[in-house]
Design an enzyme around this catalytic site. Structure first.
Site, mmCIF file in Angstrom:
data_model
loop_
_atom_site.group_PDB
_atom_site.id
_atom_site.type_symbol
_atom_site.label_atom_id
_atom_site.label_comp_id
_atom_site.label_asym_id
_atom_site.label_seq_id
_atom_site.Cartn_x
_atom_site.Cartn_y
_atom_site.Cartn_z
ATOM 1 N N ASP A 99 -2.770 10.097 3.724
ATOM 2 C CA ASP A 99 -3.996 9.556 4.120
ATOM 3 C C ASP A 99 -4.962 10.893 4.814
ATOM 4 O OD1 ASP A 99 -6.495 8.470 4.313
ATOM 5 O OD2 ASP A 99 -5.816 6.924 5.713
ATOM 6 N N ARG B 171 -7.536 -0.739 1.189
ATOM 7 C CA ARG B 171 -8.326 -1.862 0.580
ATOM 8 C C ARG B 171 -8.699 -1.553 -0.669
ATOM 9 N NH1 ARG B 171 -12.283 -2.559 5.622
ATOM 10 N NH2 ARG B 171 -10.622 -1.165 6.592
ATOM 11 N N GLU C 211 -9.378 3.457 2.322
ATOM 12 C CA GLU C 211 -8.959 3.684 1.126
ATOM 13 C C GLU C 211 -7.849 2.452 0.757
ATOM 14 O OE1 GLU C 211 -7.875 5.314 3.408
ATOM 15 O OE2 GLU C 211 -5.730 5.121 3.085
ATOM 16 N N LYS D 93 -10.419 12.547 8.304
ATOM 17 C CA LYS D 93 -10.016 12.228 9.716
ATOM 18 C C LYS D 93 -9.869 13.749 10.415
ATOM 19 C CE LYS D 93 -6.623 8.657 8.457
ATOM 20 N NZ LYS D 93 -7.142 7.479 8.961
ATOM 21 N N ASP E 17 1.412 6.508 5.323
ATOM 22 C CA ASP E 17 0.730 5.265 5.096
ATOM 23 C C ASP E 17 1.216 4.811 3.596
ATOM 24 O OD1 ASP E 17 -1.694 4.288 5.680
ATOM 25 O OD2 ASP E 17 -3.137 5.605 4.666
ATOM 26 N N LYS F 91 0.713 -1.088 -0.121
ATOM 27 C CA LYS F 91 0.126 0.147 0.001
ATOM 28 C C LYS F 91 0.874 1.389 -0.143
ATOM 29 C CE LYS F 91 -3.254 2.652 2.892
ATOM 30 N NZ LYS F 91 -3.921 2.500 4.410
ATOM 31 N N ASP G 22 -12.205 6.753 4.030
ATOM 32 C CA ASP G 22 -10.935 6.663 4.740
ATOM 33 C C ASP G 22 -10.502 5.199 4.850
ATOM 34 O OD1 ASP G 22 -8.601 7.183 6.260
ATOM 35 O OD2 ASP G 22 -9.699 7.478 8.256
HETATM 36 N N1 BES Z 1 -4.191 4.531 7.150
HETATM 37 C C1 BES Z 1 -5.280 4.289 8.058
HETATM 38 C C2 BES Z 1 -5.023 3.160 9.013
HETATM 39 C C3 BES Z 1 -4.134 3.545 10.013
HETATM 40 C C4 BES Z 1 -4.402 4.252 11.172
HETATM 41 C C5 BES Z 1 -2.751 3.219 10.127
HETATM 42 C C6 BES Z 1 -3.663 4.687 12.208
HETATM 43 C C7 BES Z 1 -1.973 3.706 11.080
HETATM 44 C C8 BES Z 1 -2.424 4.333 11.967
HETATM 45 C C9 BES Z 1 -6.515 3.622 7.074
HETATM 46 O O1 BES Z 1 -6.414 3.905 5.617
HETATM 47 C C10 BES Z 1 -7.742 3.888 7.569
HETATM 48 O O2 BES Z 1 -7.898 5.209 7.986
HETATM 49 N N2 BES Z 1 -8.388 2.915 8.131
HETATM 50 C C11 BES Z 1 -9.611 3.132 8.811
HETATM 51 C C12 BES Z 1 -10.745 2.210 8.409
HETATM 52 C C13 BES Z 1 -11.957 2.474 8.785
HETATM 53 C C14 BES Z 1 -12.587 3.753 8.154
HETATM 54 C C15 BES Z 1 -12.968 1.197 8.517
HETATM 55 C C16 BES Z 1 -9.417 3.281 10.402
HETATM 56 O O3 BES Z 1 -8.756 2.146 10.646
HETATM 57 O O4 BES Z 1 -10.090 3.789 11.055
HETATM 58 MG MG MG Z 2 -4.811 5.140 4.974
HETATM 59 ZN ZN ZN Z 3 -7.531 6.046 5.525
#
Ligand code: BES
Ligand code: MG
Ligand code: ZN
Length: 546
Positions: A314, A395, A393, A321, A332, A309, A391
């Site tokens: 992000d 996947r 994204e 966020k 990210d 990825k 968010d």
């Molecule tokens: N980049 C984030 C995951 C992340 C969060 C990595 C904190 C490192 C530290 C990812 O893209 C994301 O935002 N995931 C969301 C998914 C949710 C909306 C289902 C998350 O984990 O909140």
């Molecule tokens: Mg991300």
């Molecule tokens: Zn995200």
């Protein structure tokens, strides 16, 4: 008149093109920080080395791990009551302890550095990780005291930590290089100061073997590649956008004779990579879909795909966020960076496999062109998804990358790596990468590789119970799990599974391990290079002895 316009357009085009050619990262990819660390194996006996520092690794209870006579020399010639002195300063050889005494040798000041390894009778992998951390602390101490040259004696046991000697040397070298990494490129107060040069000599014992040098060389390759990945991770998104990161992949491919293909928006549209395009649509920075290929001369070797990825920033997109959670989202792209680091190692150590690296690079931003909640997108493999949260994204871009791997390369194995879910931090914290797979063989191999390399993984159950969490009313699947299912790390993995049909597949979530790991000397403060040591070692061993 018309001719003139053409002429001006040509000039304008040339200007734009030449600006584009200049990479804004080329000059700052420097992973040595303010000091360089040269590591060599010494052929002299321990005390014959003319250095400023002599490093002793001690077991708890003040037992030397090297040859007793080398340690006893400090007692005999410098500090007759050495053990009392150490005890008085609460140094008992426990793991984490480090203590320095000063002496005079040939009219020059020398330092004796004592570092504790703890008890050496528990489990080998735990002790080996302690060794790496002790080496890390030693390197930090040498730098703190500006001890420019030092010699370190390796444990004298036959197979300390269950490793043959060249493998042990390899681990020591990697830990030392990783401890030396600093991200100081944007600190201006150092300007004008010259770079400090350190030399660490490793004394392997009386016997000298050719393989020790191999261990050293492999260690240098792996340690440097890991630090290269950390540099990419640490660079902020205003320097490292998708184009700049793709440029780094091209440079690395040129350096190491790898094939490299970069697709932009047009090619992605032709292929129908709707996930990749949807995520990048909100950003002014064009996305890049980078494919690296390493080929071995031998025919009929298995193909392994490493998919990473690469979200250079992000923001969350339209599902923005909150500020506090957005800080750190330059990391990210750590999965893609880890794939590049692994390729640097693979290209130099040349395993008997074919390796494909697939890294979708995008920036996830909100704008009038961004994708929205409720949007339905179609991926390269024809499946559709409902975007319930922009968010989630990672996947979406990985779905196209996994499909691309299967469609064009039919790999035997796919390992994907991503800072995918915040939930992963709650499950495993910063110490373990989450591993999810339906293939026990690959899972066992990855877990074992994690223990040897220190780049550790722990399994989460990719059980069918979580599969229905991503059902959608309007599309094939939804991009987030239903909230009553919880386990966001596992439901994300089930999303990805929809894009792997034939390959043996493992998913690594490095959201917790990619950066900000507390309390590990050799990892420092920011980026860690998580996955580089793990994936490269996995690939190097995959088709060995065949
Ligand atoms: N980049 C984030 C995951 C992340 C969060 C990595 C904190 C490192 C530290 C990812 O893209 C994301 O935002 N995931 C969301 C998914 C949710 C909306 C289902 C998350 O984990 O909140
Ligand atoms: Mg991300
Ligand atoms: Zn995200």
């Amino acid at each position: 008149m018309l001719k003139n316009i053409k002429y001006y357009l040509l000039i304008l085009f040339l200007i734009i093109f030449s600006v584009n050619l200049k990479s804004n990262t080329e000059n700052i990819i420097n992973f040595e920080g303010d000091s360089m660390l040269d590591i060599q194996i010494t052929e002299k006996s321990f005390w014959q080395n003319d250095v400023e520092g002599y490093v002793f690794l001690l077991k708890e209870g003040l037992y030397s791990t090297g040859q007793d006579t080398d340690f006893e020399k400090v007692e005999k010639e410098y500090y007759p009551n050495l053990r009392d002195i150490l005890s008085k300063h609460k140094f008992t050889g426990k793991f984490g302890e480090i203590f320095v005494l000063t002496g005079t040798k040939n009219n020059k000041l020398v330092q004796f550095i004592f570092a504790g390894l703890g008890k050496l009778d528990t489990t080998w992998n735990y002790e080996l990780e302690n060794l790496r951390r002790t080496i890390g602390s030693v390197v930090l101490k040498l730098k703190e005291l500006e001890i420019k040259t030092a010699v370190l004696e390796l444990p004298a046991d036959d197979k300390p930590f269950g490793l043959i000697r060249d493998r042990l040397i390899r681990q020591v070298v990697i830990a030392a290089l990783m401890a030396n990494y600093e991200f100081t490129e944007f600190k201006t107060d150092k300007e004008g100061k010259e770079k400090l040069e350190y030399k660490l000599l490793i004394y392997p014992g009386d016997k000298q073997e050719q393989t020790y040098v191999l261990g050293l060389q492999e260690g240098l390759i792996i340690g440097n590649a890991t630090n290269f990945t950390r540099m990419l991770q640490d660079l902020p998104a205003n320097y490292l956008n998708p184009k700049a990161l793709a440029e780094q992949a091209k440079i690395l491919a040129d350096e190491h004779n790898l094939e490299c293909k970069v697709l932009g928006v047009k090619e992605a549209q032709k292929l129908g990579m709707g996930g990749f395009l949807a995520v990048s649509s909100g950003s002014d920075n064009e996305p890049q879909f980078v494919i690296l290929e390493y080929n071995n001369d031998k025919k009929d070797v298995p193909t392994i795909a490493l998919v990473g990825k690469g979200v250079t920033f992000d923001s969350g997109g339209i599902s923005l966020k909150p500020s506090d959670s957005m800080t750190g989202m330059k990391f990210d792209m750590s999965g893609a960076a880890a794939v590049y680091g692994a390729f640097k190692i693979i290209a130099q150590l040349k395993p008997n496999v074919r390796v494909i690296g697939i890294t979708p690079l995008v920036e996830n931003m909100p704008s009038g062109k961004a994708c929205r909640q409720d949007d339905i997108i179609r991926f390269l493999n024809g499946k559709t998804a409902e975007i319930k949260n922009t968010d989630a994204e990672g996947r979406l871009i990985l779905a196209d990358a996994l499909s691309y791997a299967e469609k064009f390369y039919s790999p035997d194995v796919i390992v994907d790596i991503a800072t995918l879910t915040g939930a992963c931090l709650y499950a495993l914290g910063h110490s373990f990468t989450a591993l999810m797979t339906l293939n026990d063989d690959i899972g066992t191999k990855l877990q074992a590789t994690g223990l040897v390399t220190g780049d550790r993984v722990w399994p989460l159950p990719l059980d069918k119970d979580f599969k229905d969490a991503i059902k959608s009313e309007v599309a094939d699947i939804a991009n987030i799990g239903a909230s009553n299912y919880k386990a966001g790390t596992i439901t994300a993995a089930w999303f990805l599974k929809n894009f792997v049909e034939k390959a043996k597949w493992a998913h690594l979530d490095i959201a917790g391990t990619a950066d900000g790991v507390p309390g590990v000397s050799y990892l420092g403060k920011g980026a860690t290079g998580a996955g580089v040591r793990l994936m490269s070692e996995f690939v190097l061993n995959y088709n060995k002895n065949k």
